[in-house]
Design a protein around this motif. Structure first.
Motif, mmCIF file in Angstrom:
data_model
loop_
_atom_site.group_PDB
_atom_site.id
_atom_site.type_symbol
_atom_site.label_atom_id
_atom_site.label_comp_id
_atom_site.label_asym_id
_atom_site.label_seq_id
_atom_site.Cartn_x
_atom_site.Cartn_y
_atom_site.Cartn_z
ATOM 1 N N GLN A 13 1.035 -0.689 -0.202
ATOM 2 C CA GLN A 13 -0.591 0.091 -0.173
ATOM 3 C C GLN A 13 0.985 1.192 -0.008
ATOM 4 O O GLN A 13 1.316 1.171 0.929
ATOM 5 C CB GLN A 13 -0.958 0.363 1.441
ATOM 6 N N GLU A 51 3.508 -0.365 2.309
ATOM 7 C CA GLU A 51 3.321 -0.829 3.761
ATOM 8 C C GLU A 51 3.463 -2.005 2.690
ATOM 9 O O GLU A 51 2.172 -2.310 1.725
ATOM 10 C CB GLU A 51 2.225 -0.678 4.543
ATOM 11 N N LEU A 94 1.886 -5.791 3.010
ATOM 12 C CA LEU A 94 0.163 -6.298 3.885
ATOM 13 C C LEU A 94 0.678 -7.564 3.139
ATOM 14 O O LEU A 94 0.276 -8.063 2.014
ATOM 15 C CB LEU A 94 -0.714 -5.812 3.375
ATOM 16 N N ILE A 95 0.283 -8.824 3.723
ATOM 17 C CA ILE A 95 0.350 -10.750 3.268
ATOM 18 C C ILE A 95 -0.785 -10.779 2.708
ATOM 19 O O ILE A 95 -2.353 -10.002 3.396
ATOM 20 C CB ILE A 95 0.986 -10.989 4.623
ATOM 21 N N ARG A 96 -0.946 -11.389 1.843
ATOM 22 C CA ARG A 96 -2.285 -11.788 1.542
ATOM 23 C C ARG A 96 -2.020 -13.318 1.041
ATOM 24 O O ARG A 96 -1.255 -13.747 1.252
ATOM 25 C CB ARG A 96 -2.924 -11.809 0.369
ATOM 26 N N ASP A 153 -6.516 -10.699 9.075
ATOM 27 C CA ASP A 153 -7.063 -10.460 9.897
ATOM 28 C C ASP A 153 -7.552 -11.998 10.221
ATOM 29 O O ASP A 153 -7.763 -12.448 11.186
ATOM 30 C CB ASP A 153 -8.622 -9.721 9.755
ATOM 31 N N ASN A 176 5.022 -4.886 8.980
ATOM 32 C CA ASN A 176 4.437 -5.023 10.590
ATOM 33 C C ASN A 176 4.958 -6.663 11.113
ATOM 34 O O ASN A 176 5.566 -7.790 10.271
ATOM 35 C CB ASN A 176 2.766 -5.658 10.252
ATOM 36 N N ASP A 206 3.125 1.794 15.346
ATOM 37 C CA ASP A 206 2.068 1.353 14.547
ATOM 38 C C ASP A 206 0.569 1.432 15.225
ATOM 39 O O ASP A 206 0.996 1.840 17.077
ATOM 40 C CB ASP A 206 1.877 -0.329 13.878
ATOM 41 N N ASP A 207 -0.439 2.027 15.083
ATOM 42 C CA ASP A 207 -1.730 2.021 15.554
ATOM 43 C C ASP A 207 -1.267 3.402 17.012
ATOM 44 O O ASP A 207 -1.746 2.847 17.823
ATOM 45 C CB ASP A 207 -1.928 0.953 16.305
ATOM 46 N N LYS A 225 2.592 6.082 12.717
ATOM 47 C CA LYS A 225 1.421 6.027 12.708
ATOM 48 C C LYS A 225 0.204 6.037 13.389
ATOM 49 O O LYS A 225 0.582 5.473 14.358
ATOM 50 C CB LYS A 225 1.239 4.632 12.113
ATOM 51 N N ARG A 272 -5.801 4.803 12.413
ATOM 52 C CA ARG A 272 -6.806 5.346 11.444
ATOM 53 C C ARG A 272 -8.601 5.141 11.819
ATOM 54 O O ARG A 272 -8.421 5.959 11.720
ATOM 55 C CB ARG A 272 -7.506 3.592 10.641
ATOM 56 N N GLU A 324 -2.573 7.293 8.568
ATOM 57 C CA GLU A 324 -3.260 5.285 8.159
ATOM 58 C C GLU A 324 -5.031 5.589 8.090
ATOM 59 O O GLU A 324 -5.113 6.409 8.449
ATOM 60 C CB GLU A 324 -3.474 4.351 9.379
ATOM 61 N N GLY A 325 -5.491 5.239 6.928
ATOM 62 C CA GLY A 325 -6.533 5.347 6.332
ATOM 63 C C GLY A 325 -7.400 6.505 5.939
ATOM 64 O O GLY A 325 -8.763 7.002 6.530
ATOM 65 N N GLU A 333 -8.827 8.167 4.173
ATOM 66 C CA GLU A 333 -9.987 7.820 2.559
ATOM 67 C C GLU A 333 -10.786 9.380 1.730
ATOM 68 O O GLU A 333 -11.158 8.911 0.836
ATOM 69 C CB GLU A 333 -10.907 7.157 3.590
ATOM 70 N N TYR A 350 -7.505 4.508 1.646
ATOM 71 C CA TYR A 350 -8.089 3.987 0.015
ATOM 72 C C TYR A 350 -7.674 5.322 -1.052
ATOM 73 O O TYR A 350 -7.814 5.807 -1.979
ATOM 74 C CB TYR A 350 -9.557 3.418 0.471
ATOM 75 N N PRO A 359 -3.958 -1.372 -0.472
ATOM 76 C CA PRO A 359 -3.134 -2.576 -1.093
ATOM 77 C C PRO A 359 -3.326 -3.178 -2.706
ATOM 78 O O PRO A 359 -4.155 -3.867 -3.035
ATOM 79 C CB PRO A 359 -2.610 -3.592 0.006
HETATM 80 N N1 LIG Z 1 2.173 -9.407 11.473
HETATM 81 C C1 LIG Z 1 2.049 -8.977 10.481
HETATM 82 N N2 LIG Z 1 0.484 -8.240 10.468
HETATM 83 C C2 LIG Z 1 -0.122 -7.921 9.391
HETATM 84 C C3 LIG Z 1 0.906 -8.489 7.969
HETATM 85 N N3 LIG Z 1 0.043 -8.171 6.530
HETATM 86 C C4 LIG Z 1 -1.365 -7.829 7.299
HETATM 87 N N4 LIG Z 1 -1.175 -7.394 8.565
HETATM 88 C C5 LIG Z 1 -1.789 -6.984 9.777
HETATM 89 O O1 LIG Z 1 -3.235 -7.515 8.966
HETATM 90 C C6 LIG Z 1 -4.050 -6.652 9.832
HETATM 91 C C7 LIG Z 1 -5.288 -6.666 8.421
HETATM 92 O O2 LIG Z 1 -4.553 -6.011 7.325
HETATM 93 P P1 LIG Z 1 -4.936 -5.556 5.758
HETATM 94 O O3 LIG Z 1 -6.018 -6.597 6.009
HETATM 95 O O4 LIG Z 1 -4.089 -5.482 5.214
HETATM 96 O O5 LIG Z 1 -5.440 -3.955 6.422
HETATM 97 C C8 LIG Z 1 -4.265 -2.943 6.467
HETATM 98 C C9 LIG Z 1 -5.335 -2.646 4.934
HETATM 99 O O6 LIG Z 1 -5.732 -2.752 3.544
HETATM 100 C C10 LIG Z 1 -6.412 -1.293 6.112
HETATM 101 N N5 LIG Z 1 -5.838 -0.238 5.054
HETATM 102 C C11 LIG Z 1 -5.866 0.770 4.532
HETATM 103 N N6 LIG Z 1 -5.921 1.894 4.250
HETATM 104 C C12 LIG Z 1 -7.182 1.759 4.722
HETATM 105 C C13 LIG Z 1 -8.091 2.509 4.236
HETATM 106 O O7 LIG Z 1 -8.767 3.688 4.095
HETATM 107 N N7 LIG Z 1 -9.464 2.196 4.933
HETATM 108 C C14 LIG Z 1 -9.743 0.794 6.166
HETATM 109 N N8 LIG Z 1 -10.547 0.667 6.444
HETATM 110 N N9 LIG Z 1 -8.390 0.191 6.012
HETATM 111 C C15 LIG Z 1 -7.746 0.723 5.078
HETATM 112 O O8 LIG Z 1 -5.362 -1.334 6.824
HETATM 113 C C16 LIG Z 1 -4.272 -2.051 7.232
HETATM 114 C C17 LIG Z 1 -2.829 -1.982 7.137
HETATM 115 O O9 LIG Z 1 -3.223 -1.133 8.426
HETATM 116 P P2 LIG Z 1 -2.188 -0.933 9.907
HETATM 117 O O10 LIG Z 1 -1.006 -2.647 9.470
HETATM 118 O O11 LIG Z 1 -2.101 -1.109 10.721
HETATM 119 O O12 LIG Z 1 -1.149 0.102 9.007
HETATM 120 C C18 LIG Z 1 -3.225 -4.789 9.836
HETATM 121 O O13 LIG Z 1 -3.002 -4.972 11.063
HETATM 122 C C19 LIG Z 1 -2.009 -5.377 9.196
HETATM 123 O O14 LIG Z 1 -1.034 -4.940 10.716
HETATM 124 C C20 LIG Z 1 1.436 -8.984 7.857
HETATM 125 O O15 LIG Z 1 2.697 -9.341 6.633
HETATM 126 N N10 LIG Z 1 2.542 -9.174 9.472
#
Ligand SMILES: Nc1nc2c(ncn2[C@@H]2O[C@H](COP(=O)(O)O[C@H]3[C@@H](O)[C@H](n4cnc5c(=O)[nH]c(N)nc54)O[C@@H]3COP(=O)(O)O)[C@@H](O)[C@H]2O)c(=O)[nH]1
Length: 949
Positions: free
Chosen positions: A721, A735, A737-739, A750, A793, A854-855, A875, A878, A911-912, A914, A933, A938
């Motif tokens: 992302q 950032e 982010l795993i899938r 999650d 993360n 984070d958070d 960070k 959100r 973060e977040g 929008e 977003y 991502p």
């Molecule tokens: N230990 C690890 N944790 C990981 C890894 N990859 C992801 N995660 C953690 O999973 C949580 C969910 O992540 P994800 O579903 O990828 O969600 C991320 C974004 O998609 C979401 N996001 C970003 N922008 C927006 C937005 O504008 N609106 C909205 N509703 N959601 C948004 O936020 C998540 C990223 O959050 P953060 O990490 O706090 O920056 C999440 O907690 C991940 O940390 C991994 O590889 N390892």
């Protein structure tokens, strides 16, 4: 060396002692006689020496005295000799004169002719070795004839005086005018040897009437005396004392007059002698006194070149200035004394040999006697010894028995107490004292009643004595009281000892302190019911109590709840702080939870970090929920663990009788299912069992299994992302982010990350994410001018010391620039162990990477920790961004976070994001970066690559 005396050795010793004593006695007697004889011999020789010495002294004294007498006699003779000699010479001259005168008268030649003829006839007449002559004077004092001085002839000498004033001529005339016409006259006149000195002289004159002359002659006394001295020396020259002894004569001025050992030196002065002779002559002259002095010295014997010891008497003769040295050589004396000494020693040796013979004979006799006595004694002694040995063996045997009994009594581990027939204590052993605390002197004479604890009835003791007298033995457990008042259990065994008639004589009690054994039994009992670490009931006791509670609840129609409480990530504590800290944590949690147990509730620990609360008589579901929630809240309170401040959370599962089960096992299993469910809900929560949970748990187990295979099957993928820089208005990073591309399609993190954390799979998954993100970042940064950062993360399970190695590996393997790697950690991760987190963050930053919190704002972190955790980015969560700009609280919080971060020189990432409104507010507030977003979701890697172009 020890002296062993027995029947064999005693006679031997006795023989040796007798022989020794005889030998010593004989030696003493011999020594006495020998020493006596030797001393007497020496004394005899000494006396001989003394006597001989005295004799030598006397001999020398006699010789010198006789020489002195001779000299005295010679000196007395000098004047009369001189007078006789002069008178004889004058008478001959007068006779000649008368003859000539008669002849002249006969020829009638006249007096004048007669006078001339007489004068001429007598002029050449000499005597006394040539020094004597005839002088003629007239009665008037005129000199008629003076052969030594003819020029004065015809002149008057009437007034001639000598150096004393004496009228010489007048004296001569007076002598001639004596009635007989003859006489002597003494005067002093110049001596031929000493022309300047007058010396005493005696003249004889006769009147020669025909011509009225006086005819005379004279001689000097000293010259006569010299003659006599020579005569004396001649006499002494031939004198010998004891063969080689002699008399030497020295003039006091040093001239050697007589020296028979060196005759060649006679007549020589000191200056003519060699040094040795001169020293000897001078020394002898110095020793000389008028009384005489005995001296000892070494000197040559006549005709010998060897020196010999000499004894001499040195005597001064003042009248002649002579020093007489009358000496004898002492060789003879010494030789004779040595002979005597040898004779004495020979005698002594002879005596000694005789004594030794005597000694040997005496010893042999003594040996014979001693041997006889010793044989007799040996027979006697053996007999006695035999008897003594026999008695001693008997004594030793009984002594050993007694000693053994005493040792057993003294060293026995059991307490022993012996009392008499009246049950008065006679003796106790050290073990008794150790057990009861009473020393022997405190109990002897008293009855064992002083040990009574008061716990036993009179009937108990009555029965005990009855048994003892019937069976002669009693044993059993008894409670007694120690000296310090402590009551303790003991095993007592009493034996009755009777005399020949069967009457009680002694009671022997053996007592064992069994308090330790009893305590051990209690401990075993305790351990079978309780957990040793927390002192809480264990699973066994919990089961008992649950059963009791269920039966009671069944009877009363009540409900009973079992709540399993499990600590979240307890393994982390053990891994990072050690098992000691883990144990302490369990004790602290046990204390906190115990405080919450009320109304007959039981808290137990059934293993590891699992606690189970048995809550009987649960009324309403709401009360139960509140109680469980309260318990979890208590657990989650921060605590200090060995200097580490920790926040530990717990999850709980609840099952209730009778709805969720009617037995302990069913209830526990269902509570465990609920717990599992709660863990799946993200921990720090509780769940009450529902029948549908079993279904969900099964699903979860399936998911866990699939997750385990996902890594191997490479089903994970990273999305990126983008993050935008407000100030530069461009993409600056992302950032990762795993899938999971699972069997049933794409799975969001999650859904599987909590399970991965729960199962520990997050460790290999996290390592893969790190390496993959770095690899991709390196690809992009090689292709772009402006490098972008990649944030990864890190979950709480990953956040441990090994993370440093994992990050370094990822960087090394991929070559990614550490400055572009950002690790995102949450507040709760850091706060679970503040000190450990500080250290770990420091080590990570030393690799050159950056850290983002984070958070931020959702956890427990106080702002103060922002200083301790050295961070690069914050960070903003959100949830705060969502309310902007409508929600004043969110606005205030977000603004404050941005301000504080700016002051701490930390970048802020929103973060977040929008909406446009979010963007504008954040830009205006001074936020550095944005992610959301509004910009992008991502994206798969290739799509993100497009964004970079
Ligand atoms: N230990 C690890 N944790 C990981 C890894 N990859 C992801 N995660 C953690 O999973 C949580 C969910 O992540 P994800 O579903 O990828 O969600 C991320 C974004 O998609 C979401 N996001 C970003 N922008 C927006 C937005 O504008 N609106 C909205 N509703 N959601 C948004 O936020 C998540 C990223 O959050 P953060 O990490 O706090 O920056 C999440 O907690 C991940 O940390 C991994 O590889 N390892």
């Amino acid at each position: 060396m020890s002296l062993i005396i027995n029947a064999d050795t005693l006679p031997r010793y006795q023989t040796r002692v007798i022989l020794g004593m005889v030998a010593v006695l004989m030696l003493a007697v011999s020594a006495f006689f020998i020493v006596n004889a030797y001393t007497a011999g020496n004394e005899y020789i000494r006396q001989q020496w003394q006597t001989q010495l005295e004799r030598s002294h006397q001999k020398l004294r006699d010789q010198v005295d006789s020489t002195l007498d001779y000299i005295g006699f010679i000196r007395q003779q000098t004047e009369s000799v001189l007078k006789d000699q002069v008178r004889d010479e004058v008478r001959q001259a007068v006779s000649v004169a008368r003859s000539i005168y008669a002849d002249v008268q006969a020829r009638n030649a006249g007096d004048g002719e007669a006078a001339r003829l007489i004068r001429e006839a007598l002029r050449d007449l000499r005597f006394f070795d040539g020094r004597g002559y005839i002088f003629i004077d007239t009665m008037a004092g005129e000199c008629v004839l003076l052969p030594t001085l003819p020029e004065v002839e015809g002149s008057s000498l009437y007034d001639n005086q000598d150096d004393t004033g004496h009228y010489i001529m007048r004296g001569l005339i007076e002598a001639a005018q004596q009635p007989r016409g003859t006489g002597y006259s003494s005067y002093r006149w110049y001596a031929p040897d000493y022309p300047d000195q007058m010396r005493a002289k005696i003249a004889y004159v006769e009147a020669f009437e025909p011509l009225n002359w006086i005819i005379g002659s004279g001689d000097y006394l000293y010259q006569v005396e010299n003659d006599l001295k020579q005569q004396t020396l001649k006499r002494l020259q031939t004198l010998r004392l004891d063969n080689h002894g002699y008399i030497a004569v020295l003039q006091q001025d040093g001239e050697l007059l007589l020296w028979p050992s060196r005759p060649a030196l006679e007549g020589q002065g000191l200056q003519d002698l060699d040094v040795e002779q001169r020293d000897m002559a001078s020394w002898l002259i110095e020793q000389a006194t008028p009384e005489g002095r005995f001296v000892n010295y070494d000197w040559y014997r006549p005709g010998s070149s060897e020196k010999h010891e000499k004894l001499a008497l040195v005597q001064l003769v003042p009248e002649w200035n002579w020093v007489l040295v009358a000496g004898v050589y002492q060789d003879q004396l010494i030789g004779s004394l040595n002979e005597q000494r040898e004779r004495l020693e020979a005698g002594l040796h002879k005596d000694l040999r005789a004594l030794l013979m005597l000694l040997v004979v005496a010893l042999m006799i003594a040996m014979g006697v001693a041997l006889l006595i010793s044989r007799w004694l040996r027979v006697l002694m053996r007999r006695y010894q035999h008897e003594i040995d026999h008695q001693r063996e008997e004594l030793e045997a009984s002594s050993r028995k007694l000693q053994l009994a005493g040792q057993v009594f003294e060293s026995a581990g059991e307490g022993a107490m012996i009392s008499d027939s009246n049950n008065r204590i006679m003796a106790v052993n050290p073990a008794f004292t150790r057990i009861t605390g009473y020393r022997a002197e405190e109990v002897v004479g008293k009855t064992p009643a002083l040990l009574a604890s008061g716990r036993h009835s009179r009937a108990f003791f009555k029965q005990m004595w009855k048994t003892l007298h019937e069976d002669e033995r009693w044993q059993g457990e008894v409670w007694n009281r120690r000296r310090n008042g402590e009551i303790y259990p003991q095993w007592l065994s009493i034996t009755l000892v009777t005399d020949e008639e069967g009457a009680p004589r002694n009671y022997v009690a053996m007592l064992n302190d069994i308090s330790e054994r009893k305590a051990a039994e209690d401990q075993v009992r305790y351990l079978s019911d309780f957990d040793a670490l927390t002192d809480l009931p264990n699973r066994r006791l919990l089961r008992e109590r649950t059963k009791q509670a269920i039966s009671r609840a069944m009877r009363r129609g009540e409900q009973v709840a079992l709540v399993i409480i499990d600590l979240d990530r307890f393994k982390n504590v053990n891994d990072t702080l050690g098992h000691g800290a883990g144990d302490t944590l369990l004790q602290r949690v046990a204390q906190r939870l115990s405080h919450e147990m009320r109304g007959g509730a039981t808290l137990s620990r059934i293993g590891g970090d699992e606690f189970v609360a048995l809550l009987p008589n649960v009324d309403a579901e709401s009360d139960l929920s509140a109680q469980v929630a309260h318990c979890l809240a208590q657990v989650a309170r921060p605590l200090d663990l060995n200097g580490h401040e920790l926040v530990v959370t717990a999850s709980a599962g609840v099952a209730v009788y009778p709805d969720d089960g009617e037995s302990f096992d069913t209830l526990l299993k269902n509570a465990d299912t609920a717990l599992y469910y709660a863990k799946g809900q993200g921990r720090n929560n509780y769940q009450c069992f529902t029948s549908s949970m079993n279904q969900k748990v099964s699903e979860r187990l399936l998911l866990e299994s699939a997750l385990r295979d996902a890594l191997k099957r490479e089903e994970f993928e990273l999305y990126y992302q983008p993050q935008y820089d407000f100030s530069r208005n461009r993409l600056c990073g992302c950032e990762a982010l795993i899938r999971w591309n699972g069997p049933d399609g794409l799975v969001m993190p999650d859904r599987f990350i909590p399970l991965a954390e729960e199962t520990g799979l997050i460790i290999p998954i996290g390592a893969w994410v790190l390496e993959e993100a770095c690899r991709q970042g390196e690809i992009w940064n090689r292709a772009t001018v402006e490098p972008i950062s990649v944030a990864v993360n890190v979950s709480a399970v990953q956040f441990r010391p090994e993370l440093v190695v994992e990050v370094r590996n990822a960087l090394d393997v991929t070559g990614f620039d550490p400055r572009q790697l950002v690790l995102e950690v949450t507040e709760s991760v850091l706060m679970s162990d503040v000190d450990g987190s500080v250290r770990l963050l420091q080590q990570l930053r030393e690799l050159g990477i950056r850290i983002a919190l984070d958070d931020f704002g959702t956890g427990y972190a106080s702002l103060a920790y922002l200083k301790r955790f050295v961070l690069d980015k914050l960070k903003i969560d959100r949830t705060f961004i969502m309310g902007i700009p409508e929600d004043k609280d969110d606005v205030a919080i977000t603004s404050s976070i941005i301000d504080i971060a700016r002051h701490l020189n930390i970048m802020t990432v929103a973060e977040g994001v929008e909406t446009e409104a979010h963007c504008e507010f954040l830009r205006a507030a001074g936020c550095n970066l944005a992610q959301g977003y509004y910009f992008d979701k991502p994206l798969p890697a290739d799509e993100f690559s497009n964004r970079l172009q």
